[in-house]
Motif scaffolding. Structure first.
Motif, PDB file in Angstrom:
ATOM      1  N   ARG A 188      94.509  90.519  40.997  1.00  0.00           N
ATOM      2  CA  ARG A 188      94.764  89.385  39.915  1.00  0.00           C
ATOM      3  C   ARG A 188      96.464  88.940  40.609  1.00  0.00           C
ATOM      4  O   ARG A 188      96.277  87.598  40.011  1.00  0.00           O
ATOM      5  CB  ARG A 188      95.341  90.412  38.484  1.00  0.00           C
ATOM      6  N   TYR A 189      97.068  88.902  40.340  1.00  0.00           N
ATOM      7  CA  TYR A 189      98.255  88.277  41.115  1.00  0.00           C
ATOM      8  C   TYR A 189      98.064  88.589  42.781  1.00  0.00           C
ATOM      9  O   TYR A 189      98.237  89.338  43.676  1.00  0.00           O
ATOM     10  CB  TYR A 189      99.547  88.741  40.817  1.00  0.00           C
ATOM     11  N   SER A 248      97.868  90.557  47.890  1.00  0.00           N
ATOM     12  CA  SER A 248      97.266  90.190  46.109  1.00  0.00           C
ATOM     13  C   SER A 248      97.302  91.316  46.083  1.00  0.00           C
ATOM     14  O   SER A 248      97.924  92.703  46.178  1.00  0.00           O
ATOM     15  CB  SER A 248      95.859  89.369  46.267  1.00  0.00           C
ATOM     16  N   THR A 263      97.576  94.295  41.237  1.00  0.00           N
ATOM     17  CA  THR A 263      97.359  94.559  40.602  1.00  0.00           C
ATOM     18  C   THR A 263      98.204  94.323  39.558  1.00  0.00           C
ATOM     19  O   THR A 263      97.502  94.165  38.353  1.00  0.00           O
ATOM     20  CB  THR A 263      96.572  95.930  40.438  1.00  0.00           C
ATOM     21  N   THR A 264      99.091  94.204  39.803  1.00  0.00           N
ATOM     22  CA  THR A 264     100.146  93.872  38.479  1.00  0.00           C
ATOM     23  C   THR A 264     101.513  92.492  39.116  1.00  0.00           C
ATOM     24  O   THR A 264     101.611  92.719  40.224  1.00  0.00           O
ATOM     25  CB  THR A 264     100.946  94.821  38.516  1.00  0.00           C
ATOM     26  N   GLU A 265     101.921  91.959  37.894  1.00  0.00           N
ATOM     27  CA  GLU A 265     102.581  91.129  38.158  1.00  0.00           C
ATOM     28  C   GLU A 265     104.378  91.747  39.122  1.00  0.00           C
ATOM     29  O   GLU A 265     104.874  91.090  39.628  1.00  0.00           O
ATOM     30  CB  GLU A 265     103.596  90.269  37.165  1.00  0.00           C
ATOM     31  N   ASP A 286      98.390  84.461  38.563  1.00  0.00           N
ATOM     32  CA  ASP A 286      97.703  85.035  38.003  1.00  0.00           C
ATOM     33  C   ASP A 286      96.582  84.425  38.081  1.00  0.00           C
ATOM     34  O   ASP A 286      96.340  83.152  37.769  1.00  0.00           O
ATOM     35  CB  ASP A 286      98.590  85.636  36.878  1.00  0.00           C
ATOM     36  N   LYS A 287      95.751  84.689  39.236  1.00  0.00           N
ATOM     37  CA  LYS A 287      94.540  84.916  38.696  1.00  0.00           C
ATOM     38  C   LYS A 287      93.230  83.902  37.746  1.00  0.00           C
ATOM     39  O   LYS A 287      92.870  83.771  36.943  1.00  0.00           O
ATOM     40  CB  LYS A 287      93.067  84.706  39.735  1.00  0.00           C
ATOM     41  N   LYS A 288      94.134  85.405  36.757  1.00  0.00           N
ATOM     42  CA  LYS A 288      93.367  85.534  35.254  1.00  0.00           C
ATOM     43  C   LYS A 288      93.657  84.273  33.859  1.00  0.00           C
ATOM     44  O   LYS A 288      92.606  83.670  34.028  1.00  0.00           O
ATOM     45  CB  LYS A 288      93.450  86.384  34.781  1.00  0.00           C
ATOM     46  N   THR A 289      94.775  83.580  34.214  1.00  0.00           N
ATOM     47  CA  THR A 289      95.548  82.811  33.275  1.00  0.00           C
ATOM     48  C   THR A 289      95.381  81.497  34.477  1.00  0.00           C
ATOM     49  O   THR A 289      96.218  80.693  33.623  1.00  0.00           O
ATOM     50  CB  THR A 289      97.330  83.410  32.620  1.00  0.00           C
ATOM     51  N   LYS A 298      98.008  80.481  35.460  1.00  0.00           N
ATOM     52  CA  LYS A 298      99.281  80.462  35.529  1.00  0.00           C
ATOM     53  C   LYS A 298     100.340  80.733  37.280  1.00  0.00           C
ATOM     54  O   LYS A 298      99.559  81.814  37.603  1.00  0.00           O
ATOM     55  CB  LYS A 298     100.088  80.772  35.050  1.00  0.00           C
TER      56      LYS A 298
END
Length: 90
Positions: free
Chosen positions: A3-4, A24, A26-28, A52-55, A57
């Motif tokens: 994700r990140y 990449s 999994t967590t910020e 953050d690919k999901k949001t 941002k």
């Protein structure tokens, strides 16, 4: 791909693009730990971005003298910087 996404570079965030992609996470928090490691060990890296690919941002950091400084966007103020003025009615 997780994700990140972490991107880092030496000169200008806009110039490198995908070649500045490191990996990449999994967590910020994992991505930020890598930013901290880079800040301590790589003298030529001057910025880092955690996207953050999901949001869709990103957080952008400057690295100066092994210190990490979060960049605040100038065109879009953060919620905590908005004035708390009362609405005005005519």
């Amino acid at each position: 791909m997780e994700r990140y996404a972490l991107l880092t570079g030496t000169y200008n965030l806009l110039m490198g693009g995908i070649k500045d992609f490191k990996r990449s996470y999994t967590t910020e928090e994992e991505a930020f730990e890598e930013v901290q490691r880079i800040a301590q060990n790589d003298l030529f890296t001057h910025w880092a971005q955690i996207f953050d690919k999901k949001t869709d941002k990103a957080k952008i950091y400057r690295i100066v003298d092994k210190k990490i400084i979060e960049e605040k966007p100038k065109d879009c103020p953060h919620p905590e910087s908005k004035p708390k003025a009362e609405p005005q009615y005519a």
